[in-house]
Design a protein around this motif. Structure first.
Motif, PDB file in Angstrom:
ATOM      1  N   ALA A 219      17.071  19.233  -4.165  1.00 19.95           N
ATOM      2  CA  ALA A 219      15.817  19.471  -3.434  1.00 19.95           C
ATOM      3  C   ALA A 219      16.082  19.524  -1.928  1.00 19.95           C
ATOM      4  N   ARG A 220      16.995  18.654  -1.481  1.00 21.21           N
ATOM      5  CA  ARG A 220      17.305  18.610  -0.042  1.00 21.21           C
ATOM      6  C   ARG A 220      17.983  19.912   0.401  1.00 21.21           C
ATOM      7  N   ASP A 221      18.903  20.405  -0.419  1.00 20.83           N
ATOM      8  CA  ASP A 221      19.562  21.677  -0.077  1.00 20.83           C
ATOM      9  C   ASP A 221      18.522  22.798  -0.008  1.00 20.83           C
ATOM     10  N   ALA A 222      17.586  22.752  -0.958  1.00 21.63           N
ATOM     11  CA  ALA A 222      16.524  23.769  -0.957  1.00 21.63           C
ATOM     12  C   ALA A 222      15.667  23.619   0.297  1.00 21.63           C
ATOM     13  N   MET A 223      15.327  22.369   0.638  1.00 22.22           N
ATOM     14  CA  MET A 223      14.488  22.115   1.813  1.00 22.22           C
ATOM     15  C   MET A 223      15.142  22.727   3.065  1.00 22.22           C
ATOM     16  N   ASN A 224      16.453  22.527   3.194  1.00 16.57           N
ATOM     17  CA  ASN A 224      17.151  23.053   4.370  1.00 16.57           C
ATOM     18  C   ASN A 224      17.248  24.576   4.317  1.00 16.57           C
ATOM     19  N   ALA A 225      17.583  25.104   3.148  1.00 14.40           N
ATOM     20  CA  ALA A 225      17.774  26.557   3.042  1.00 14.40           C
ATOM     21  C   ALA A 225      16.454  27.311   3.213  1.00 14.40           C
ATOM     22  N   TYR A 226      15.378  26.774   2.630  1.00 10.96           N
ATOM     23  CA  TYR A 226      14.123  27.535   2.590  1.00 10.96           C
ATOM     24  C   TYR A 226      13.201  27.237   3.771  1.00 10.96           C
ATOM     25  N   ASP A 227      13.739  26.498   4.742  1.00 10.90           N
ATOM     26  CA  ASP A 227      12.965  26.318   5.967  1.00 10.90           C
ATOM     27  C   ASP A 227      13.144  27.519   6.900  1.00 10.90           C
ATOM     28  N   LYS A 228      13.994  28.427   6.511  1.00 14.67           N
ATOM     29  CA  LYS A 228      14.295  29.616   7.329  1.00 14.67           C
ATOM     30  C   LYS A 228      13.012  30.423   7.573  1.00 14.67           C
ATOM     31  N   ARG A 229      12.747  30.723   8.835  1.00 15.46           N
ATOM     32  CA  ARG A 229      11.458  31.362   9.146  1.00 15.46           C
ATOM     33  C   ARG A 229      11.591  32.879   9.319  1.00 15.46           C
ATOM     34  N   ASP A 230      12.082  33.526   8.282  1.00 13.69           N
ATOM     35  CA  ASP A 230      12.041  35.002   8.278  1.00 13.69           C
ATOM     36  C   ASP A 230      12.073  35.500   6.841  1.00 13.69           C
ATOM     37  N   MET A 231      11.927  36.806   6.685  1.00 11.93           N
ATOM     38  CA  MET A 231      11.780  37.387   5.352  1.00 11.93           C
ATOM     39  C   MET A 231      13.065  37.379   4.520  1.00 11.93           C
TER      40      MET A 231
END
Ligand code: PA5
Length: 420
Positions: A219-231
């Motif tokens: 979940a933490r890896d996802a949290m970091n990866a999916y915080d990216k603010r672009d398409m």
């Protein structure tokens, strides 16, 4: 990481349309961090994979070890967000320790009776889970099972009850304190359907032998990866695409999986999205299907019925085992053309064939593809959908974190029951 494939939306929603929604998705994502946004008191889950209470996490592991050592059965009592997450994970990774029995998620006497029968001559404990501490279904089940526990263990029953609830409020918290039950906290800012990565999900999972450290790491890896603010962020793409589909009249999202053990992921998703988005007269209706089983039932409707649905397929390449189809001398069933092929190959062809057929039939699919489903990957999947749901709710213009609609049935039920 997860791979999102939108290619089967071709002709319905284009990549250009998805990309053009970036400013709206960006604003919706930002709302999860905005104290003035609706529901901002319930966004603790966003950073939970790193901001969780480490001392409590250690206590959860200790309590789980105790349960594994002194109990053959763990009766987990809860409903909605207080049960679906743990159940979804345990269907994929069944307990290698105590049998985990879920109750309090219905008002079925038969369901309670079936679990009561399993307790005969076995050692057992209870994990009662309710954020509010007063939900009728789990409260009634808890009364029944607590009574049985006291009959079996006397005063020692108190050492076998683990309560997961609010840190200070509610009936369950008061009784837990009065009886000295070990208690765990549902954080104030984490709503039920976003609570699987809190003690709500973690205690039953740890008791079952699931590596909760790995679940949190995923979940933490996802949290970091999916915080990216672009398409380039697949969460953004998914949230944008489903919103565009909804605007085009695709009002039903069918979450499809190809493994029977993933079916409760569908149940968890139905609650997550249904309770978060279905309000103010708006929202995609979440449904789920189990393929290929449901291709022989719902398949007819999906292919040919009213054109108001789209699919989100969770497809896992390596499900952990495979079976080769044997050669047969007489080939009486005409299957020798598949001899030597792994069953997973047949499944993959069924999946590809279904995608194409449903696309042609006007039921387009998004595919979330995973190379494998281990505990880490499941942690990632859970977070992917939580974040997608939070962003989607804001994109739709609703408060994703309240559930005013669930009160109506309770009001009627209490009146009919004569609740004082
Ligand atoms: O998401 C929610 O808030 C609900 O589905 C709750 O989880 C569910 O109603 C159970 O509530 P409680 O944990 O207070 O018993």
């Amino acid at each position: 990481m997860l791979k999102l494939d939108l290619s089967n939306l071709e002709g319905v929603v284009s990549q250009e349309q998805v990309n053009a929604l970036a400013p709206e998705v960006e604003a919706a994502h930002a709302k999860l961090y905005d104290p003035a946004a609706p529901g901002s008191d319930f966004t603790g889950w966003v950073r939970l994979p790193e901001n969780y209470d480490k001392d409590e996490f250690a206590r959860i592991q200790k309590a789980a070890a105790r349960i594994r050592q002194d109990s053959q059965v763990l009766v987990v009592i809860g409903i909605g967000g207080s049960y679906l997450g743990a159940r979804a994970v345990l269907e994929v990774f069944p307990s290698d320790g105590p049998e985990i029995c879920f109750v309090g998620c219905s008002l079925s006497p038969n369901e309670l009776e079936a679990v009561i029968r399993k307790l005969d001559d076995r050692s057992w404990s209870i994990n009662v889970i309710s954020k509010s501490g007063g939900t009728t279904e789990p409260a009634v089940a808890f009364r029944v099972f607590r009574d049985l526990l006291v009959k079996q263990y006397g005063a020692k029953a108190n050492e076998r009850i683990y309560a997961t609830t609010d840190k200070a409020r509610g009936a369950l918290k008061s009784v837990a304190d009065a009886n000295g039950w070990e208690s765990f906290v549902v954080p104030d800012d984490v709503g039920g359907r976003f609570s699987v990565l809190s003690a709500v999900g973690l205690l039953p999972l740890a008791a079952a032998g699931v590596d909760i450290g790995q679940l949190m790491a995923g979940a933490r890896d996802a949290m970091n990866a999916y915080d990216k603010r672009d398409m380039s962020n697949p969460v953004w793409q998914y949230a944008a695409a489903r919103n565009l589909l909804y605007r085009q009249g695709k009002k039903i999202e069918l979450f499809c999986t190809y493994e029977p053990s993933y079916s409760f992921i569908g149940e968890w998703l139905k609650q997550l999205f249904g309770e978060s988005e279905g309000k103010d007269g708006k929202g995609i209706f979440p449904a789920s299907a189990q393929f290929t089983t449901d291709l022989h039932s719902l398949g007819q409707y999906i292919q040919d019925g009213e054109r108001h649905l789209f699919e989100t397929v969770i497809y896992v390449d390596d499900t952990g085992c495979d079976i080769a189809i044997p050669y047969s001398e007489d080939d009486g069933d005409n299957l020798n053309y598949l001899a030597g092929k792994p069953l997973s190959f047949v499944r993959e062809m069924a999946f590809q064939g279904t995608l194409a057929a449903h696309k042609d039939g006007g039921a387009p699919s998004m595919v979330l593809r995973m190379d494998k489903m281990d505990v880490h990957a499941l942690g990632e999947l859970l977070y992917f959908f939580e974040l997608s749901c939070g962003i989607s709710g804001h994109l739709l213009g609703v408060n994703p974190f309240n559930q005013p609609g669930v009160e109506a049935y309770k009001k009627n039920m209490f009146a009919l029951l004569g609740k004082p």
